[in-house]
Design a protein around this motif. Sequence first.
Motif, PDB file in Angstrom:
ATOM      1  N   CYS A 141       0.861  -1.183   0.000  1.00 16.58           N
ATOM      2  CA  CYS A 141       0.000   0.000   0.000  1.00 16.58           C
ATOM      3  C   CYS A 141       0.908   1.248   0.000  1.00 16.58           C
ATOM      4  N   TYR A 186       0.322   4.087   1.074  1.00 12.97           N
ATOM      5  CA  TYR A 186       0.140   4.943   2.259  1.00 12.97           C
ATOM      6  C   TYR A 186       0.852   4.376   3.485  1.00 12.97           C
ATOM      7  N   CYS A 187       0.683   3.050   3.722  1.00 16.07           N
ATOM      8  CA  CYS A 187       1.249   2.509   4.971  1.00 16.07           C
ATOM      9  C   CYS A 187       2.240   1.365   4.720  1.00 16.07           C
ATOM     10  N   CYS A 194      -6.516  -1.111   0.962  1.00 17.78           N
ATOM     11  CA  CYS A 194      -5.539  -1.661   1.907  1.00 17.78           C
ATOM     12  C   CYS A 194      -6.279  -2.272   3.103  1.00 17.78           C
ATOM     13  N   CYS A 223      -4.874   0.033   6.494  1.00  9.53           N
ATOM     14  CA  CYS A 223      -5.292   1.424   6.731  1.00  9.53           C
ATOM     15  C   CYS A 223      -6.629   1.747   6.062  1.00  9.53           C
TER      16      CYS A 223
HETATM   17 ZN    ZN Z   1      -2.368   1.032   3.843  1.00  6.20          ZN
END
Ligand code: ZN
Length: 316
Positions: free
Chosen positions: A51, A53-54, A74, A77
């Motif tokens: 992912c 983002y995380c 995801c 998150c």
């Molecule tokens: Zn994520």
Amino acid sequence: MNSQQFQSLSEHLHTLNFIELKRVRHQVEQMISSNHLGHVMSDCEERINHCPYCAHNKFIRYGTTARGQQRYKCKACNKTFNTLTGTALARLRNQDKWLQYSDGMWLTEKLRPAAKKLCINFKTAFRWRHKLLAHPTESRCQPLAGIIEADETFLNESFKGRKKSMTRKSRKRGGGKVTKVPVFLALDRQGHVAHQVLEADTKEELSAAITPILTPESVLCTDGNLSYQAIVKKLPYELEHKRLISLDNERVKDGIYHIQTLNNWIMRWKAWLVQFRGVGTAYLEHYLAWFRQMDSFKEEQPSWVDVAIMSNITNT
Ligand SMILES: [Zn+2]
């Protein structure tokens, strides 16, 4: 399409007038561009493994975007993303024109003609240029090996391209003295180039730029600048350092140690920069990365768009 159909298509093309031909060309270029992007993105989809983002590696397919791209969600998150999320190209419009724009960059196409050709506005052309240069710029600190030539060069400070350029007093008009921006450059004989625009021309700045690209096995060639000598002394290992001191008129040591390859690179870079009629200091790194890429990919030039899309994969 079979060969007979293709033959008939090309015969029809001969009957078109100039305006119609231009229209067909425009359509074909758009189709090639979308097709190519489709391939790169599906290749990217196959390799996507975390992912953006995380960085979690568990995610599920979650429908498609308005543009028909695969969307993911995801599991950690809960955010949704697609192949372009986290790349410089996320949320940019006019995908069908990116490839043609990217091709123009290999020819150092100017912004105004590029914008006109693609029917996009000047600001968009400017934004795309710098979006496409973002990843090549980030990867500027390449590991160097063997004989390393290092030097600095200086360019006039410029506020071109910055919105608040006029809020700061122009140094040139103020005191008649132009501030020089120091740029550190280094290359090895395999053709890898490292560069960094420095905040100031100090030993500390120079040390921070040069230390990460050196290894105990390398041989460093510099001019007589004493800062390099001090930096080498402080390294946690012994490094062979060849100083070419211009006062002694010694340009080459032992037939192989010199900084002429680098000086030549700097000369070519500055000659190439002239056509931009002044580059904003804030964008200088981009113009270093742009030239570095152009100089290293003389024959097979990858698409800047492919590089940007794949940056998500290669970052990991
Ligand atoms: Zn994520």
